[in-house]
Design an enzyme around this catalytic site. Sequence first.
Site, short mmCIF file in Angstrom:
data_model
loop_
_atom_site.label_atom_id
_atom_site.label_comp_id
_atom_site.label_asym_id
_atom_site.label_seq_id
_atom_site.Cartn_x
_atom_site.Cartn_y
_atom_site.Cartn_z
N ARG A 167 0.73 58.72 97.22
CA ARG A 167 2.18 59.40 96.32
C ARG A 167 1.24 60.75 96.29
O ARG A 167 0.45 61.38 96.45
CB ARG A 167 2.95 59.22 95.42
CG ARG A 167 2.17 59.78 93.85
CD ARG A 167 2.93 59.42 93.12
NE ARG A 167 2.13 59.92 91.25
CZ ARG A 167 2.24 59.27 90.69
NH1 ARG A 167 3.37 58.16 89.98
NH2 ARG A 167 2.07 59.77 89.34
N CYS A 169 3.11 64.17 94.41
CA CYS A 169 4.46 64.74 93.45
C CYS A 169 4.01 66.00 93.35
O CYS A 169 2.87 66.70 93.17
CB CYS A 169 4.43 63.90 92.08
SG CYS A 169 5.47 64.55 90.41
#
Length: 189
Positions: A167, A169
Amino acid sequence: MWSRWSGIFLSITCVAALLTTCRVHGFVATTITTTTTSTTTTTKIPSSFINRHVAISSMSKEIKEIKTEHAPAPVGPYSQALLVGTTLYCSGSLALDPKTGEFVGAGDIQAETRQVLKNMGAVLEAAGASPKNVVRCTIFLADLGDFGKMNEIYSEFFKDNTVLPTRTCVQAGALPKGALVEIDCIAEL
């Protein structure tokens, strides 16, 4: 031998391009002839390479739109998700109630994150997937200071995964409809 071309290096990319061209025109090359100033050499291409490449090049990847009424309808000209081959690309999800189209959370990052992931889960399910299929997420936060609170809810969503998705962010300058969080994902079915 397969790796020697009478002193001429021929990359696998060139061979692959040749095989693809042959496949398009309805025949499969089984040999490659190379010519230097003094000799001409014909080399047999291993059938294992031909079979693998011809099978790969003949696969077409159908693009299928994934829609569900259990996630908010797109707020613009895009799809909730696209299934390309076995890879699912899910658009960013906001904390919208799919039935009313109204925002959920009233500025509470955890409530918004919970609804975003609920919406993402509905799209995954519509494609025959689950959070366990997710390999990549991108998280956009209106305020990176909300990372810890968002991460608590995000962790709950992926608690059953034996391998967590990769991921990124980031803090976004602004998110659609004044959202605090938006999350998209890629899943492999």
